[in-house]
Design a protein around this motif. Structure first.
Motif, short mmCIF file in Angstrom:
data_model
loop_
_atom_site.label_atom_id
_atom_site.label_comp_id
_atom_site.label_asym_id
_atom_site.label_seq_id
_atom_site.Cartn_x
_atom_site.Cartn_y
_atom_site.Cartn_z
N CYS A 119 45.38 34.25 20.05
CA CYS A 119 46.14 34.42 18.81
C CYS A 119 45.96 33.26 17.84
CB CYS A 119 47.62 34.63 19.11
SG CYS A 119 47.95 36.04 20.15
N GLY A 120 44.74 32.82 17.63
CA GLY A 120 44.45 31.79 16.64
C GLY A 120 44.81 30.38 17.05
N ALA A 142 39.30 34.18 20.07
CA ALA A 142 39.81 35.49 19.67
C ALA A 142 39.54 36.52 20.77
CB ALA A 142 39.16 35.93 18.36
#
Length: 79
Positions: free
Chosen positions: A15-16, A10
């Motif tokens: 973005c994950g 993160a």
């Protein structure tokens, strides 16, 4: 407490994105090994040798090239 894998991803703005355990283990094994620098040097040498083979203009390295990134030295072993 040590940051978790999700926290680190993160922080760098992925973005994950998921990161497989084997990739994490490999990065931990190498630590700060500067793999991108070694990869660029070896890739440049491989590209130069490929051009020599394709153009048949210069003589390629006559053997196996060993590159020591720690000492910044190269050795050619005759085959």
């Amino acid at each position: 407490a040590q940051p978790t894998r999700a926290q680190i991803l993160a922080e760098v703005g992925t973005c994950g994105a998921a990161l497989p355990d084997d990739c994490v283990m490999e990065m931990c094994r190498f630590g700060a090994g500067e793999l991108h620098l070694v990869g660029s040097v070896v890739g440049g040498m491989a590209a130069q040798e490929a051009i020599k083979l394709i153009t048949r203009q210069f003589t390629p390295i006559p053997g196996v090239l060993l590159y020591n990134a720690i000492a910044a030295t190269m050795t050619v072993l005759s085959v």
